[in-house]
Each structure stands twice: as structure tokens, then as C-alpha cells.
Scaffold this motif. Structure first.
Motif, mmCIF file in Angstrom:
data_model
loop_
_atom_site.group_PDB
_atom_site.id
_atom_site.type_symbol
_atom_site.label_atom_id
_atom_site.label_comp_id
_atom_site.label_asym_id
_atom_site.label_seq_id
_atom_site.Cartn_x
_atom_site.Cartn_y
_atom_site.Cartn_z
ATOM 1 N N ARG A 1 0.820 -1.208 0.000
ATOM 2 C CA ARG A 1 0.000 0.000 0.000
ATOM 3 C C ARG A 1 0.857 1.262 0.000
ATOM 4 N NH1 ARG A 1 -3.031 -3.037 3.793
ATOM 5 N NH2 ARG A 1 -1.975 -1.912 5.486
ATOM 6 N N GLN A 2 2.024 1.201 0.600
ATOM 7 C CA GLN A 2 2.886 2.377 0.653
ATOM 8 C C GLN A 2 3.346 2.816 -0.732
ATOM 9 O OE1 GLN A 2 6.065 1.531 3.354
ATOM 10 N NE2 GLN A 2 4.747 1.552 5.173
ATOM 11 N N GLN A 3 3.354 1.912 -1.682
ATOM 12 C CA GLN A 3 3.775 2.285 -3.043
ATOM 13 C C GLN A 3 2.778 3.234 -3.696
ATOM 14 O OE1 GLN A 3 5.193 -1.086 -5.508
ATOM 15 N NE2 GLN A 3 4.708 -2.384 -3.731
ATOM 16 N N PHE A 4 1.522 3.153 -3.278
ATOM 17 C CA PHE A 4 0.475 3.924 -3.950
ATOM 18 C C PHE A 4 -0.131 4.996 -3.057
ATOM 19 C CE2 PHE A 4 0.474 -0.485 -5.469
ATOM 20 C CZ PHE A 4 0.799 -0.282 -6.813
ATOM 21 N N GLN A 5 0.424 5.188 -1.876
ATOM 22 C CA GLN A 5 -0.158 6.203 -1.008
ATOM 23 C C GLN A 5 0.231 7.603 -1.479
ATOM 24 O OE1 GLN A 5 1.352 5.549 2.888
ATOM 25 N NE2 GLN A 5 3.394 6.324 2.462
ATOM 26 N N ARG A 6 -0.554 8.553 -1.096
ATOM 27 C CA ARG A 6 -0.356 9.935 -1.539
ATOM 28 C C ARG A 6 0.866 10.543 -0.860
ATOM 29 N NH1 ARG A 6 -4.909 14.721 -1.046
ATOM 30 N NH2 ARG A 6 -3.674 16.409 -1.990
ATOM 31 N N GLU A 7 1.657 11.291 -1.625
ATOM 32 C CA GLU A 7 2.821 11.976 -1.074
ATOM 33 C C GLU A 7 2.420 13.378 -0.623
ATOM 34 O OE1 GLU A 7 6.093 12.042 -3.723
ATOM 35 O OE2 GLU A 7 6.180 9.850 -3.965
ATOM 36 N N TYR A 8 2.761 13.712 0.636
ATOM 37 C CA TYR A 8 2.422 15.007 1.211
ATOM 38 C C TYR A 8 3.656 15.910 1.232
ATOM 39 C CZ TYR A 8 -1.917 12.855 2.785
ATOM 40 O OH TYR A 8 -3.122 12.232 2.828
ATOM 41 N N PRO A 9 3.460 17.216 1.197
ATOM 42 C CA PRO A 9 4.604 18.156 1.253
ATOM 43 C C PRO A 9 5.384 17.990 2.549
ATOM 44 C CG PRO A 9 2.576 19.269 0.581
ATOM 45 C CD PRO A 9 2.170 17.905 1.020
ATOM 46 N N GLU A 10 6.660 18.307 2.520
ATOM 47 C CA GLU A 10 7.533 18.160 3.683
ATOM 48 C C GLU A 10 7.073 19.034 4.845
ATOM 49 O OE1 GLU A 10 10.629 16.244 5.568
ATOM 50 O OE2 GLU A 10 9.826 15.920 3.548
ATOM 51 N N THR A 11 6.583 20.234 4.538
ATOM 52 C CA THR A 11 6.127 21.137 5.604
ATOM 53 C C THR A 11 4.930 20.544 6.345
ATOM 54 O OG1 THR A 11 4.761 22.285 3.951
ATOM 55 C CG2 THR A 11 6.947 23.195 4.420
ATOM 56 N N PHE A 12 4.055 19.882 5.627
ATOM 57 C CA PHE A 12 2.887 19.261 6.254
ATOM 58 C C PHE A 12 3.302 18.121 7.177
ATOM 59 C CE2 PHE A 12 -0.376 15.972 6.302
ATOM 60 C CZ PHE A 12 -1.479 16.681 6.743
ATOM 61 N N LEU A 13 4.276 17.326 6.743
ATOM 62 C CA LEU A 13 4.734 16.200 7.558
ATOM 63 C C LEU A 13 5.404 16.682 8.836
ATOM 64 C CD1 LEU A 13 6.183 13.851 4.786
ATOM 65 C CD2 LEU A 13 3.990 13.672 5.966
ATOM 66 N N LYS A 14 6.152 17.780 8.771
ATOM 67 C CA LYS A 14 6.812 18.308 9.973
ATOM 68 C C LYS A 14 5.787 18.802 10.987
ATOM 69 C CE LYS A 14 11.199 19.602 7.815
ATOM 70 N NZ LYS A 14 12.126 20.714 7.485
ATOM 71 N N LYS A 15 4.722 19.460 10.487
ATOM 72 C CA LYS A 15 3.675 19.911 11.392
ATOM 73 C C LYS A 15 2.962 18.724 12.038
ATOM 74 C CE LYS A 15 2.650 24.299 9.093
ATOM 75 N NZ LYS A 15 1.608 25.085 8.391
ATOM 76 N N SER A 16 2.760 17.674 11.276
ATOM 77 C CA SER A 16 2.089 16.496 11.809
ATOM 78 C C SER A 16 2.929 15.812 12.881
ATOM 79 C CB SER A 16 1.790 15.514 10.677
ATOM 80 O OG SER A 16 1.193 14.349 11.165
ATOM 81 N N GLU A 17 4.241 15.754 12.665
ATOM 82 C CA GLU A 17 5.121 15.111 13.641
ATOM 83 C C GLU A 17 5.221 15.924 14.925
ATOM 84 O OE1 GLU A 17 8.739 14.682 11.566
ATOM 85 O OE2 GLU A 17 8.036 13.049 10.260
ATOM 86 N N ALA A 18 5.118 17.263 14.819
ATOM 87 C CA ALA A 18 5.258 18.123 15.991
ATOM 88 C C ALA A 18 3.968 18.210 16.807
ATOM 89 C CB ALA A 18 5.686 19.529 15.562
ATOM 90 N N ARG A 19 2.861 17.735 16.259
ATOM 91 C CA ARG A 19 1.578 17.846 16.941
ATOM 92 C C ARG A 19 1.570 16.966 18.198
ATOM 93 N NH1 ARG A 19 -3.358 16.564 13.250
ATOM 94 N NH2 ARG A 19 -2.438 18.357 12.184
ATOM 95 N N GLY A 20 1.126 17.532 19.319
ATOM 96 C CA GLY A 20 0.981 16.773 20.552
ATOM 97 C C GLY A 20 2.236 16.657 21.375
ATOM 98 N N THR A 21 3.342 17.232 20.931
ATOM 99 C CA THR A 21 4.579 17.146 21.715
ATOM 100 C C THR A 21 4.568 18.217 22.793
ATOM 101 O OG1 THR A 21 5.730 18.608 20.169
ATOM 102 C CG2 THR A 21 5.866 16.228 19.772
ATOM 103 N N GLY A 22 5.294 17.956 23.860
ATOM 104 C CA GLY A 22 5.363 18.900 24.966
ATOM 105 C C GLY A 22 6.383 18.442 25.986
ATOM 106 N N ASP A 23 6.288 19.039 27.173
ATOM 107 C CA ASP A 23 7.238 18.701 28.221
ATOM 108 C C ASP A 23 6.831 17.442 28.994
ATOM 109 O OD1 ASP A 23 8.641 20.929 27.519
ATOM 110 O OD2 ASP A 23 7.616 22.232 28.984
ATOM 111 N N TYR A 24 5.576 17.025 28.841
ATOM 112 C CA TYR A 24 5.107 15.875 29.614
ATOM 113 C C TYR A 24 5.557 14.571 28.941
ATOM 114 C CZ TYR A 24 1.533 15.743 25.969
ATOM 115 O OH TYR A 24 0.889 15.686 24.773
ATOM 116 N N GLN A 25 5.585 13.501 29.731
ATOM 117 C CA GLN A 25 5.944 12.183 29.216
ATOM 118 C C GLN A 25 5.225 11.127 30.055
ATOM 119 O OE1 GLN A 25 10.118 11.340 29.084
ATOM 120 N NE2 GLN A 25 9.838 9.300 28.194
#
Length: 240
Positions: free
Chosen positions: A65-89
Motif C-alpha cells: 500500500r505504501q507504493q500507492f499512497q499519496r505523497e504530502y509536502p515536507e512542511t505538512f509532515l513536519k507539522k504532523s510530527e510536531a503535533r501533541g509534543t510537549g514537556d510531559y511524558q
């Protein structure tokens, strides 16, 4: 005219059926012995491990499935990875799948084989065995004057665990039955039919099992080792 004839014939039919049922019940009490047995099971507590073949297929499907999945812009992926991060663990450690009862092979404990179904077996004298000779068997009772066969099964289980507060009987009809012949040491006893009812453990992990010499909670494979001569029947009755 036609309606009255039909009504009379229907009444006669019901009357004859009632006589037939009463005569059968009388004969059953005098000759045919019926035993209600309970397959008392504890359902799996944790999800069973995935079969290696299924896991390999899932990995292959994911890569395909990864061969045919949609490619997203790099800026969008960085925002998605940063979502929900904080000082808590949050430190989370899952409970172990292997319990202390597994390590010590404590078969009297319900806290073992968490990814399998467990079934209750009792050790003691029972109907069909030679007098006073203890054998492994399911909770069971000879049908006598109970209102229904399920009531007889409920009585059999209740006499062993004390009450039925943490049990659930699956359906009103038996799940299977078998004709049993008396053992070599008990040929004087008549042949009998054993009807199995399914009941499940609800919201508890311990029962005060009584009225027996010993008891165990076994998986299907462990139970087949005790009843090798009935392996074909048990494999058909228990699907797990």
C-alpha cells in the motif's frame, strides 16, 4: 362448519401429543438416564499473538500500500510530527503476558494462559464410573425432577462453585450430547446420554470450587491429554 372440524382435529392432535410426551417422560425416568454437564469456560483475557504467517502477510500488505499512497509536502509532515509534543511524558509498561501461575504451572489458578480459553475440570466420583472411584469430569448432575435440562445444568454448576453470580449460560439448549457406555468396572449401570451446556466466567478471576477432590483450569490441548479417547468429539464441540 369447516372451522369447527379443524378446531376439533387440532385439539385432538394436541391431546395426543401431550399423552405421547408424558409417556416418553415416564419411560425416560424409568430407563434412560440423562446427565447435564457444564462446559465452564474462561474467555481469553488478552489478545492472542498473531500467527507468523498472518504477520508476514500484514507486513507485505503494508509495504504494497505504501507504493500507492499519496505523497504530502515536507512542511505538512513536519507539522504532523510536531503535533501533541510537549514537556510531559507518560511512562507506560504493559502487563506481562506470562504470569506467575504460568511460571509455576499452577493449573488451579484462573490467572494463567491469558490468551487461551480455560475450562473447569473436577476430580472425584461421578455417574458412570465405578463406585467410589474418582475420575476427571465436568461439573454435572443426573437429571431427576428439574423443570428443564438447563435448570439441571445450573444446579450442577451451583453445587460446585456456590452461586451463579459470576456466570453466564450461553443459550437454553445444550451445545452437544453424547451416548456414554458404562466403564468396565460399572457394567451394572445403564448407558446414559450426557448433554453439554456452555457457561462462561463473568467479572472474576477466582472461584471457591468445592465438592471434589481436586480441580483444574485447563486449555483445550491440556484437556485432550486427559480425554484422548474423546478427542474427536471434543474437537468438534470446542472450537478455539
Amino acid at each position: 362448519m369447516h372451522r369447527s372440524v379443524r378446531a376439533i382435529s387440532l385439539a385432538q392432535s394436541l391431546k395426543s401429543n401431550k399423552r405421547g410426551f408424558n409417556s416418553y417422560s415416564s419411560n425416560a425416568n424409568n430407563s434412560d438416564k440423562i446427565v447435564a454437564s457444564v462446559l465452564f469456560e474462561r474467555l481469553p483475557v488478552v489478545i492472542p499473538k498473531i500467527d507468523p504467517a498472518v504477520y508476514a502477510f500484514q507486513e507485505f500488505s503494508s509495504r504494497w500500500r505504501q507504493q500507492f499512497q499519496r505523497e504530502y509536502p515536507e512542511t505538512f509532515l513536519k507539522k504532523s510530527e510536531a503535533r501533541g509534543t510537549g514537556d510531559y511524558q507518560i511512562d507506560y509498561a504493559p502487563a506481562p503476558r506470562i504470569t506467575e501461575a504460568d511460571k509455576t504451572n499452577d493449573k488451579r489458578s484462573l490467572h494463567r494462559a491469558l490468551d487461551r480459553r480455560l475450562y473447569l475440570l473436577l476430580h472425584g466420583p461421578t455417574f458412570g464410573s465405578s463406585s467410589g472411584k474418582p475420575v476427571w469430569h465436568f461439573p454435572e448432575k443426573l437429571y431427576e425432577a428439574e423443570e428443564t435440562l438447563r435448570k439441571c445444568a445450573e444446579s450442577a454448576l451451583k453445587s460446585v462453585i456456590g452461586d451463579l453470580d459470576h456466570t453466564y449460560f450461553v443459550g437454553n439448549a445444550p451445545m452437544a450430547h453424547m451416548v456414554m457406555q458404562p466403564s468396565e468396572d460399572a457394567r451394572k449401570l445403564p448407558s446414559y446420554k450426557r448433554f453439554f451446556f456452555k457457561s462462561q466466567v463473568i467479572a472474576t478471576n477466582k472461584f471457591n470450587v468445592g465438592r471434589c477432590d481436586d480441580f483444574v483450569w485447563l486449555t483445550k490441548d491440556e484437556m485432550l491429554e486427559i480425554f484422548p479417547e474423546q478427542a474427536e468429539f471434543l474437537n468438534k464441540m470446542i472450537i478455539s
